[in-house]
Design an enzyme around this catalytic site. Structure first.
Site, PDB file in Angstrom:
ATOM      1  N   HIS A 135       0.776  -1.586   0.087  1.00 50.72           N
ATOM      2  CA  HIS A 135       0.015   0.285   0.069  1.00 50.72           C
ATOM      3  C   HIS A 135       1.023   1.347   0.112  1.00 50.72           C
ATOM      4  O   HIS A 135       0.532   2.003  -0.722  1.00 50.72           O
ATOM      5  CB  HIS A 135      -1.091   0.219   0.898  1.00 50.72           C
ATOM      6  N   HIS A 140       1.430   5.283  -2.601  1.00 47.21           N
ATOM      7  CA  HIS A 140       1.531   6.178  -1.774  1.00 47.21           C
ATOM      8  C   HIS A 140       3.062   7.087  -2.774  1.00 47.21           C
ATOM      9  O   HIS A 140       3.042   8.550  -3.567  1.00 47.21           O
ATOM     10  CB  HIS A 140       1.968   6.923  -0.852  1.00 47.21           C
ATOM     11  N   GLU A 181      -5.847   9.556  -0.283  1.00 41.92           N
ATOM     12  CA  GLU A 181      -6.264   7.730   0.032  1.00 41.92           C
ATOM     13  C   GLU A 181      -7.498   7.582  -1.140  1.00 41.92           C
ATOM     14  O   GLU A 181      -7.361   6.245  -1.447  1.00 41.92           O
ATOM     15  CB  GLU A 181      -6.337   7.775   1.534  1.00 41.92           C
ATOM     16  N   SER A 200      -3.626   1.293  -5.111  1.00 41.44           N
ATOM     17  CA  SER A 200      -3.151  -0.290  -4.186  1.00 41.44           C
ATOM     18  C   SER A 200      -4.010  -1.347  -4.069  1.00 41.44           C
ATOM     19  O   SER A 200      -3.860  -2.229  -3.434  1.00 41.44           O
ATOM     20  CB  SER A 200      -2.014  -0.023  -2.772  1.00 41.44           C
TER      21      SER A 200
HETATM   22  N1  HBI Z   1       0.923   6.167   9.743  1.00 45.85           N
HETATM   23  N2  HBI Z   1       1.878   4.263   9.405  1.00 45.85           N
HETATM   24  C1  HBI Z   1       0.961   5.014   9.468  1.00 45.85           C
HETATM   25  N3  HBI Z   1       0.508   5.671   8.067  1.00 45.85           N
HETATM   26  C2  HBI Z   1      -0.905   6.578   7.340  1.00 45.85           C
HETATM   27  O1  HBI Z   1      -1.640   6.424   6.561  1.00 45.85           O
HETATM   28  C3  HBI Z   1      -1.093   7.018   8.998  1.00 45.85           C
HETATM   29  C4  HBI Z   1      -1.042   6.710  10.896  1.00 45.85           C
HETATM   30  N4  HBI Z   1      -0.676   6.922  11.613  1.00 45.85           N
HETATM   31  C5  HBI Z   1      -2.365   7.656  11.390  1.00 45.85           C
HETATM   32  C6  HBI Z   1      -2.453   8.353  10.444  1.00 45.85           C
HETATM   33  N5  HBI Z   1      -2.387   7.515   9.136  1.00 45.85           N
HETATM   34  C7  HBI Z   1      -4.439   8.555  10.020  1.00 45.85           C
HETATM   35  O2  HBI Z   1      -4.768   8.278  10.928  1.00 45.85           O
HETATM   36  C8  HBI Z   1      -4.218  10.557  10.346  1.00 45.85           C
HETATM   37  O3  HBI Z   1      -3.687  10.590   8.483  1.00 45.85           O
HETATM   38  C9  HBI Z   1      -4.832  11.004  10.993  1.00 45.85           C
HETATM   39 FE    FE Z   2      -2.281   5.459   2.448  1.00 50.05          FE
END
Ligand code: HBI
Ligand code: FE
Length: 299
Positions: A135, A140, A181, A200
């Site tokens: 993913h 990304h 996303e 993805s």
């Molecule tokens: N951690 N590794 C990872 N990837 C994410 O997309 C991610 C995260 N922690 C918090 C989060 N996304 C979301 O809840 C925030 O964008 C609000």
């Molecule tokens: Fe993501």
């Protein structure tokens, strides 16, 4: 029907039980991926690569072409980072899975993209509890080669730290969700995907672009801030940008007054349509309606 790729970005962080630093980063430890893990990557890569021409936006295709992301083995972060740093000043850091919001934002604000180090299992190809390397890297990283997205995601990190302090993180998180996303964009030759959660996912690529069920609505910032989203299934509505450049404006404007307006109005359910919406496709809603009737059969 196969299960959709599920991204519980809001769920509690689960650790893979390896030593981590205070910023939650770990070593990618590339040499320790098993042959089976490389083969899972290969399966996912080949399936997605066949599907994406004519469906992913041009910027995604260009980013993918510029990067050493191949189909045979899991990519090595240091090789990706050489190209990324030169391209847009971004780099990837390995993390065990979801990290706490403020850790995530701190990395993004400094142009470091936290990428899951692990890869999903072969029997869960379309089911994800936490963002894995497929993913994060396939979905990304190609977009991080684009200067507009590069600035936009950094400003999400900066804005996230601020929004958290102001207690309006849910509004900002929805903007990220429905753009980075699950965003769609129109190109002269039609509707394309740019959101990593779609790009993805085999099943959601088809669902988002061609299924009659979901709504496809022109992106409007305040409207999106009010709209709840699904973390456990396909989206009921997708928001469509006229051009990725629209994200540049989003990176520059002051969200504070918009948080205030969005917060003063009622929250919207994922499938709601408003009279003020510019609706590209009014969805039948059939997919989620069937699931609500017979949750077990439909999944
Ligand atoms: N951690 N590794 C990872 N990837 C994410 O997309 C991610 C995260 N922690 C918090 C989060 N996304 C979301 O809840 C925030 O964008 C609000
Ligand atoms: Fe993501």
């Amino acid at each position: 029907m196969t299960k959709p790729a599920i991204l519980k970005h809001g769920a509690a962080a689960g650790a893979a039980g390896r030593p981590r630093r205070s910023d939650w980063t770990i070593d990618q430890d590339w040499a320790n991926y098993t042959q089976e893990e490389h083969e899972v990557w290969k399966t996912l890569f080949e399936r997605q690569t066949k599907l994406l021409p004519g469906r992913a936006c041009d910027e995604f295709v260009e980013g993918m072409r510029a990067l050493p992301i191949g189909g045979d083995r899991i990519p090595e972060f240091h090789a990706l980072n050489e190209i990324l740093r030169r391209g847009t000043g971004w780099e990837i850091v390995a993390v065990p899975g979801l990290v706490p919001d403020e850790v995530f934002f701190e990395h993004l604000a400094n142009r470091r993209f936290p990428a899951g180090q692990f890869i999903r299992k072969r029997d869960e190809l379309d089911y994800l509890e936490e963002p894995d390397i497929f993913h994060d890297v396939f979905g990304h990283v190609p977009m991080l080669m684009n200067p507009v997205i590069a600035d936009y995601i950094q400003s999400y990190g900066v804005g996230g730290l601020r929004a958290q302090a102001q207690g309006v993180l849910h509004h900002l998180a929805r903007v990220y969700w429905y753009t980075v996303e699950f965003g769609l964009v129109t190109q002269p030759d039609g509707l394309r995907i740019y959101g990593a959660g779609i790009v993805s996912s085999y099943t959601e690529t088809l669902f988002a672009l061609t299924d009659p069920s979901p709504n496809r609505i022109r992106f409007d910032l305040e409207r999106v801030m009010r709209t709840r989203y699904r973390i456990d299934d396909f989206q009921e509505s997708y928001f469509v940008l006229g051009h990725l450049h629209a994200l540049l404006d989003l990176a520059a404007i002051d969200f504070a007054p918009i948080y205030k307006r969005a917060g003063s109005k009622r929250e919207l359910e994922p499938g709601d349509i408003l009279p003020s919406d510019d609706v590209l496709t009014r969805g039948s809603g059939r997919y989620h309606a069937l699931k609500r009737e017979a949750p077990r059969e439909a999944s």
